[in-house]
Design an enzyme around this catalytic site. Structure first.
Site, PDB file in Angstrom:
ATOM      1  NE  ARG A  45       1.989  -4.579  11.021  1.00 25.86           N
ATOM      2  CZ  ARG A  45       3.109  -4.611  10.290  1.00 25.86           C
ATOM      3  NH1 ARG A  45       4.216  -5.132  10.770  1.00 25.86           N
ATOM      4  NH2 ARG A  45       3.127  -4.111   9.087  1.00 25.86           N
ATOM      5  NE  ARG A  74      -4.605  -0.559   9.424  1.00 27.18           N
ATOM      6  CZ  ARG A  74      -3.467  -0.024   8.957  1.00 27.18           C
ATOM      7  NH1 ARG A  74      -3.291   1.273   8.918  1.00 27.18           N
ATOM      8  NH2 ARG A  74      -2.508  -0.796   8.535  1.00 27.18           N
ATOM      9  CE  LYS A  83      -2.456  -0.522   3.673  1.00 29.96           C
ATOM     10  NZ  LYS A  83      -1.941  -1.795   4.184  1.00 29.96           N
ATOM     11  NE  ARG A  93       8.074  -3.164   6.082  1.00 28.64           N
ATOM     12  CZ  ARG A  93       6.807  -2.754   6.134  1.00 28.64           C
ATOM     13  NH1 ARG A  93       6.269  -2.143   5.110  1.00 28.64           N
ATOM     14  NH2 ARG A  93       6.070  -2.974   7.202  1.00 28.64           N
ATOM     15  NE  ARG A  97       6.587  -0.665   9.965  1.00 28.25           N
ATOM     16  CZ  ARG A  97       5.493  -0.604   9.235  1.00 28.25           C
ATOM     17  NH1 ARG A  97       5.499   0.060   8.102  1.00 28.25           N
ATOM     18  NH2 ARG A  97       4.389  -1.192   9.626  1.00 28.25           N
TER      19      ARG A  97
HETATM   20  P1  ADP Z   1       0.830  -1.851   7.681  1.00 25.83           P
HETATM   21  O1  ADP Z   1       0.019  -1.459   6.473  1.00 25.83           O
HETATM   22  O2  ADP Z   1       2.177  -2.364   7.316  1.00 25.83           O
HETATM   23  O3  ADP Z   1       0.092  -2.692   8.659  1.00 25.83           O
HETATM   24  P2  ADP Z   1       0.861   0.913   8.594  1.00 25.83           P
HETATM   25  O4  ADP Z   1       2.145   1.587   8.360  1.00 25.83           O
HETATM   26  O5  ADP Z   1      -0.289   1.321   7.767  1.00 25.83           O
HETATM   27  O6  ADP Z   1       1.146  -0.617   8.532  1.00 25.83           O
HETATM   28  O7  ADP Z   1       0.435   1.064  10.124  1.00 25.83           O
HETATM   29  C1  ADP Z   1       1.304   0.669  11.164  1.00 25.83           C
HETATM   30  C2  ADP Z   1       0.548   0.679  12.495  1.00 25.83           C
HETATM   31  O8  ADP Z   1       0.011   1.987  12.746  1.00 25.83           O
HETATM   32  C3  ADP Z   1      -0.660  -0.253  12.574  1.00 25.83           C
HETATM   33  O9  ADP Z   1      -0.307  -1.587  12.883  1.00 25.83           O
HETATM   34  C4  ADP Z   1      -1.461   0.430  13.703  1.00 25.83           C
HETATM   35  O10 ADP Z   1      -0.920   0.174  14.978  1.00 25.83           O
HETATM   36  C5  ADP Z   1      -1.251   1.913  13.415  1.00 25.83           C
HETATM   37  N1  ADP Z   1      -2.326   2.417  12.515  1.00 25.83           N
HETATM   38  C6  ADP Z   1      -2.160   2.866  11.239  1.00 25.83           C
HETATM   39  N2  ADP Z   1      -3.346   3.247  10.715  1.00 25.83           N
HETATM   40  C7  ADP Z   1      -4.283   3.028  11.685  1.00 25.83           C
HETATM   41  C8  ADP Z   1      -5.700   3.196  11.757  1.00 25.83           C
HETATM   42  N3  ADP Z   1      -6.411   3.672  10.732  1.00 25.83           N
HETATM   43  N4  ADP Z   1      -6.312   2.865  12.913  1.00 25.83           N
HETATM   44  C9  ADP Z   1      -5.644   2.403  13.959  1.00 25.83           C
HETATM   45  N5  ADP Z   1      -4.314   2.189  13.956  1.00 25.83           N
HETATM   46  C10 ADP Z   1      -3.638   2.503  12.831  1.00 25.83           C
END
Ligand code: ADP
Length: 198
Positions: free
Chosen positions: A156, A100, A25, A139, A145
């Site tokens: 996740r 989400r 994404k 990654r 990370r």
């Molecule tokens: P990925 O797509 O790799 O899971 P992101 O970089 O989008 O990761 O998000 C990393 C973390 O940030 C998520 O696991 C969550 O803890 C937090 N996060 C991101 N977006 C949201 C959201 N819309 N609602 C709640 N937590 C979020």
């Protein structure tokens, strides 16, 4: 001039990009946003920037992120409302990683209707779970990370399946869903999305 994007008015300017962790994404959001001439807004990136800067928001978010859990809706919603109100997002945006949860969908609906605008499309990037875990482990080895350990990666994926995958059906019912195969080269996937968006 190359065939850019920003010059011709596009009918698609308010988008959501959704997909499981590791589906690409972030990479696709940046490329698509550039093509469409709108800012890419990644809640994950905003949270990580806040963690790096040791803000209060960052301190709240970090413990959830490090466990692979979602940050509480009220925290995330307030942050997005703030970001969408900034001038560069008034004409359009590509949201990566938001909404989400169902509560976030409701909140986004409210923000958009208040602004008198609506979503044009919801793009779902799909991928096989084993491929996703393999990509994220790679990654992790390269970039490290803090939420990229194997158990957190698996958590996740579970949280996504439980809380976010159901939202896709909701947008599908609204006729907004564009489903695209996220497997393949970076350019190939970008092309697929742009073609699907028409
Ligand atoms: P990925 O797509 O790799 O899971 P992101 O970089 O989008 O990761 O998000 C990393 C973390 O940030 C998520 O696991 C969550 O803890 C937090 N996060 C991101 N977006 C949201 C959201 N819309 N609602 C709640 N937590 C979020």
């Amino acid at each position: 001039m190359t065939e850019s994007s920003a010059s011709a008015p596009r009918s698609v300017s308010r988008l959501i990009l959704v997909g499981p962790p590791g589906a690409g994404k972030g990479t696709q959001a940046a490329r698509l946003a550039e093509h469409l001439g709108v800012p890419a807004i990644s809640t994950g990136d905003i949270f990580r920037a806040n963690v790096a800067q040791h803000t209060t928001l960052g301190q709240t978010a970090q413990r959830y992120m490090d466990a692979g859990e979602y940050v509480p809706d009220e925290v995330t919603n307030a942050m997005v409302a703030d970001r969408l109100a900034q001038p560069d997002a008034v004409g359009g945006f590509l949201l990566d990683g938001y909404p989400r949860t169902e509560a976030q969908v409701g909140e986004l609906d409210r923000m958009l209707s208040e602004a008198g605008v609506s979503l044009d499309a919801v793009v779902e990037l799909t991928a096989d779970i084993d491929e996703l875990v393999a990509r994220l482990l790679k990654r992790a080895a390269e970039q490290g990370r803090s939420d990229d350990t194997e158990s957190v990666i698996r958590r996740r994926q579970e949280v996504y399946a439980e809380q976010t995958a159901p939202l896709v059906g909701l947008y599908e019912a609204r006729g907004l869903l564009v489903r695209v195969d996220g497997l393949g080269g970076i350019d190939e996937v970008t092309e697929r999305v742009l073609t699907a968006l028409g």
